[in-house]
Write an enzyme that holds these catalytic residues in place. Structure first.
Site, mmCIF file in Angstrom:
data_model
loop_
_atom_site.group_PDB
_atom_site.id
_atom_site.type_symbol
_atom_site.label_atom_id
_atom_site.label_comp_id
_atom_site.label_asym_id
_atom_site.label_seq_id
_atom_site.Cartn_x
_atom_site.Cartn_y
_atom_site.Cartn_z
ATOM 1 N N SER A 124 63.427 -46.559 -13.994
ATOM 2 C CA SER A 124 63.365 -45.758 -12.768
ATOM 3 C C SER A 124 64.514 -46.142 -11.847
ATOM 4 O O SER A 124 64.936 -47.310 -11.813
ATOM 5 C CB SER A 124 62.037 -46.061 -12.077
ATOM 6 N N TYR B 170 54.887 -51.521 -8.529
ATOM 7 C CA TYR B 170 55.250 -50.612 -9.623
ATOM 8 C C TYR B 170 56.740 -50.781 -9.954
ATOM 9 O O TYR B 170 57.111 -51.008 -11.114
ATOM 10 C CB TYR B 170 54.959 -49.146 -9.238
ATOM 11 N N LYS C 226 59.044 -52.289 -13.431
ATOM 12 C CA LYS C 226 60.166 -51.636 -14.138
ATOM 13 C C LYS C 226 61.362 -52.586 -14.207
ATOM 14 O O LYS C 226 62.037 -52.695 -15.232
ATOM 15 C CB LYS C 226 60.557 -50.331 -13.434
HETATM 16 P P1 NAD Z 1 52.007 -40.090 -16.918
HETATM 17 O O1 NAD Z 1 50.966 -40.917 -16.230
HETATM 18 O O2 NAD Z 1 51.827 -38.629 -16.949
HETATM 19 O O3 NAD Z 1 52.194 -40.618 -18.436
HETATM 20 C C1 NAD Z 1 51.956 -41.951 -18.804
HETATM 21 C C2 NAD Z 1 51.027 -41.905 -20.031
HETATM 22 O O4 NAD Z 1 50.769 -43.245 -20.459
HETATM 23 C C3 NAD Z 1 49.670 -41.255 -19.753
HETATM 24 O O5 NAD Z 1 49.405 -40.272 -20.736
HETATM 25 C C4 NAD Z 1 48.668 -42.410 -19.840
HETATM 26 O O6 NAD Z 1 47.406 -41.964 -20.340
HETATM 27 C C5 NAD Z 1 49.392 -43.354 -20.790
HETATM 28 N N1 NAD Z 1 49.048 -44.775 -20.648
HETATM 29 C C6 NAD Z 1 48.963 -45.507 -19.506
HETATM 30 N N2 NAD Z 1 48.682 -46.793 -19.796
HETATM 31 C C7 NAD Z 1 48.595 -46.868 -21.159
HETATM 32 C C8 NAD Z 1 48.338 -47.925 -22.059
HETATM 33 N N3 NAD Z 1 48.084 -49.173 -21.627
HETATM 34 N N4 NAD Z 1 48.342 -47.651 -23.376
HETATM 35 C C9 NAD Z 1 48.567 -46.398 -23.834
HETATM 36 N N5 NAD Z 1 48.806 -45.369 -23.024
HETATM 37 C C10 NAD Z 1 48.837 -45.599 -21.699
HETATM 38 O O7 NAD Z 1 53.407 -40.475 -16.263
HETATM 39 P P2 NAD Z 1 54.842 -39.800 -16.423
HETATM 40 O O8 NAD Z 1 55.205 -39.223 -15.112
HETATM 41 O O9 NAD Z 1 54.888 -38.972 -17.626
HETATM 42 O O10 NAD Z 1 55.733 -41.106 -16.605
HETATM 43 C C11 NAD Z 1 56.082 -41.601 -17.890
HETATM 44 C C12 NAD Z 1 56.878 -42.880 -17.731
HETATM 45 O O11 NAD Z 1 58.034 -42.612 -16.935
HETATM 46 C C13 NAD Z 1 56.128 -44.003 -17.024
HETATM 47 O O12 NAD Z 1 56.487 -45.228 -17.626
HETATM 48 C C14 NAD Z 1 56.657 -43.946 -15.609
HETATM 49 O O13 NAD Z 1 56.574 -45.178 -14.953
HETATM 50 C C15 NAD Z 1 58.107 -43.539 -15.852
HETATM 51 N N6 NAD Z 1 58.721 -42.873 -14.707
HETATM 52 C C16 NAD Z 1 58.096 -41.801 -14.133
HETATM 53 C C17 NAD Z 1 58.675 -41.185 -13.036
HETATM 54 C C18 NAD Z 1 57.985 -40.026 -12.358
HETATM 55 O O14 NAD Z 1 58.279 -39.759 -11.194
HETATM 56 N N7 NAD Z 1 57.090 -39.294 -13.025
HETATM 57 C C19 NAD Z 1 59.884 -41.660 -12.515
HETATM 58 C C20 NAD Z 1 60.498 -42.757 -13.135
HETATM 59 C C21 NAD Z 1 59.901 -43.358 -14.233
HETATM 60 C C1 WQD Z 2 60.213 -37.669 -2.506
HETATM 61 C C2 WQD Z 2 60.536 -37.378 -1.045
HETATM 62 C C3 WQD Z 2 59.175 -38.613 0.495
HETATM 63 C C4 WQD Z 2 55.403 -36.692 -0.620
HETATM 64 C C5 WQD Z 2 58.676 -42.043 -6.321
HETATM 65 C C6 WQD Z 2 58.650 -43.483 -6.777
HETATM 66 C C7 WQD Z 2 59.739 -43.730 -7.785
HETATM 67 C C8 WQD Z 2 59.667 -42.712 -8.932
HETATM 68 C C9 WQD Z 2 59.577 -41.296 -8.443
HETATM 69 C C10 WQD Z 2 58.398 -43.516 -10.760
HETATM 70 C C11 WQD Z 2 60.565 -38.618 -0.154
HETATM 71 C C12 WQD Z 2 58.906 -37.131 0.603
HETATM 72 C C13 WQD Z 2 56.730 -37.062 -0.532
HETATM 73 C C14 WQD Z 2 54.805 -36.008 0.479
HETATM 74 C C15 WQD Z 2 56.919 -36.092 1.639
HETATM 75 N N1 WQD Z 2 58.470 -42.871 -9.707
HETATM 76 N N2 WQD Z 2 57.464 -36.765 0.570
HETATM 77 N N3 WQD Z 2 55.601 -35.729 1.563
HETATM 78 O O1 WQD Z 2 59.358 -41.678 -3.299
HETATM 79 O O2 WQD Z 2 61.514 -40.683 -4.191
HETATM 80 O O3 WQD Z 2 59.942 -41.774 -5.730
HETATM 81 O O4 WQD Z 2 58.513 -41.183 -7.476
HETATM 82 O O5 WQD Z 2 59.209 -44.276 -11.211
HETATM 83 O O6 WQD Z 2 59.574 -45.023 -8.240
HETATM 84 O O7 WQD Z 2 58.833 -44.321 -5.647
HETATM 85 O O8 WQD Z 2 59.314 -39.604 -4.765
HETATM 86 O O9 WQD Z 2 58.088 -37.480 -4.720
HETATM 87 O O10 WQD Z 2 57.052 -39.515 -3.627
HETATM 88 O O11 WQD Z 2 59.030 -38.458 -2.572
HETATM 89 O O12 WQD Z 2 57.572 -35.816 2.635
HETATM 90 O O13 WQD Z 2 53.611 -35.661 0.476
HETATM 91 O O14 WQD Z 2 59.491 -36.541 -0.523
HETATM 92 O O15 WQD Z 2 59.138 -39.223 1.760
HETATM 93 O O16 WQD Z 2 61.548 -38.415 0.819
HETATM 94 P P1 WQD Z 2 60.070 -40.992 -4.375
HETATM 95 P P2 WQD Z 2 58.282 -38.747 -3.962
#
Ligand code: NAD
Ligand code: WQD
Length: 339
Positions: free
Chosen positions: A125, A150, A154
């Protein structure tokens, strides 16, 4: 073509990646404990592609589940999505985050080693970057100490994987640093389905638009940005999914551990997202200006040149596409996969 184990493959990004893998002709085995997803996403992936994948309901923290997956299927590489991802929750139950995200990743790499599989793509991330860096963020900039547990998990997993690849040259590891994934597959059949009140902007916007929530709270309008609201790099989930295929390709022919930013390189403010969503989709999004959210930075967007030049990846979708596709998914599935 390769046989890919996708941990967390039933989730938001995982399901879109499974679809792109199948479309590209790969075989897919999903290992997911369904703690934040449902098998329905995988049924729909198979319907959309007309291809089948293997599903194992299991946990990355359980060596037996992992060994069974590797023993039953001849895996060439692993894409590792499984984990917990709610920033606020990670402050309340840090041990669960350490367990799923850090201990789970260690169990996974140990099982890979036992099975003789050394190609790994890890979901990292942009949150790993030091907050003092000025966007556009590039991979040579220092990582920092994320303000939440969180983000910390990462960073720790990135560091463990870097050390692993230095110690053991059999490993080939891609760290993909996602910016802000949004959007959904064009069909509207798969998409983001958060449990409870969404933490992230995009699902909150679509849930207000569909009538599930009263209004969007915009967290702060006094940042030093174009209109005072926070600026982020929103990336279409299908572009993000395709970055995993590019990273796999790269890693199947290389050794070591390397990080790539996966973002468009464009920063958009919260108000720009809201206004463009209304314009593209012809629906109103009620909102209020609320206080800043703790831990937020003003601006974060990527320099994606390394992914473009080294992985041959490009982001094809515009902000308008992302917002249209997010709405198409939400409209067709007002209560997510439960609809
Ligand atoms: P998500 O929650 O939709 O998908 C994660 C999946 O992992 C789920 O299906 C959940 O059931 C499964 N899971 C959780 N713990 C588990 C375990 N111990 N064993 C097996 N399965 C397990 O999330 P996502 O948005 O698809 O994110 C996927 C990955 O990308 C995550 O590692 C997340 O941290 C990373 N990521 C997400 C974002 C975002 O904003 N969505 C941003 C950066 C990084
Ligand atoms: C985006 C913008 C908020 C919600 C997070 C995690 C990051 C990554 C992605 C996993 C910001 C604003 C949001 C709301 C708002 N996840 N906002 N009202 O914070 O950039 O990143 O998700 O790895 O680790 O921190 O994403 O979608 O929460 O926010 O005004 O109800 O929207 O302040 O400026 P963020 P976000």
């Amino acid at each position: 073509m390769a046989n890919i184990l996708v941990t967390g493959g039933a989730g938001y990004i995982g399901s879109h990646t499974c679809l792109e893998l199948l479309e590209a002709g790969h075989d897919v085995v999903v290992l997911d404990n369904l703690s934040n997803s449902s098998e329905e996403s995988l049924k729909r992936v198979q319907e959309l592609t007309g291809k089948s994948l293997k599903f194992i309901q299991g946990d990355i923290r359980d060596p037996h589940d992992l060994d069974q997956a590797f023993a039953t299927h001849k895996i060439d590489a692993v894409i590792h999505f499984a984990g917990l991802k709610a920033v606020g929750e990670s402050q309340k139950i840090p041990l669960s985050y350490f367990d799923h995200n850090i201990a789970g990743s260690i169990q996974l790499t140990q099982a890979m080693e036992r099975a003789g599989v050394f190609n790994l793509v890890f979901s990292s991330s942009a949150t790993v970057y030091d907050e003092a860096n000025i966007s556009p963020l590039d991979e040579t900039m220092p990582t920092g100490m994320p303000s939440n547990n969180y983000g910390y998990t990462k960073l720790i997993v990135e560091q463990l994987l870097q050390k692993l690849a230095i110690a053991d040259p059999r490993w080939s590891i891609a760290l993909l640093r996602y910016f802000n994934p949004v959007g959904a597959h064009k069909s509207g059949r798969i998409g983001e389905d958060p449990q409870g009140i969404p933490n992230n902007l995009m699902p909150y916007v679509t849930q207000v638009a569909v009538g599930r929530r009263e209004k969007l709270s915009i967290y702060g309008d006094d940042y030093d940005t174009i209109d005072g609201t926070g600026v982020r790099d929103y990336i279409h989930v299908v572009d993000l999914a395709n970055a995993h295929l590019c990273a796999l390709n790269n890693r199947l022919n290389a050794k070591g551990c390397r990080a790539w930013n996966i973002g468009t390189g464009n920063g958009c403010s919260v108000l720009e997202v809201k206004n463009t969503f209304e314009k593209v989709n012809g629906v109103a999004v009620a909102y209020e200006i609320a206080p800043r959210r703790s831990g937020d930075v003003a601006t974060s967007f990527a320099n994606n040149a390394r992914a473009v030049t080294e992985l041959g990846w490009t982001a094809k979708y515009t902000l308008e596409d992302m917002l249209a596709d997010s709405w198409n998914w939400q409209k067709q599935n007002p209560t997510g996969y439960q609809s």
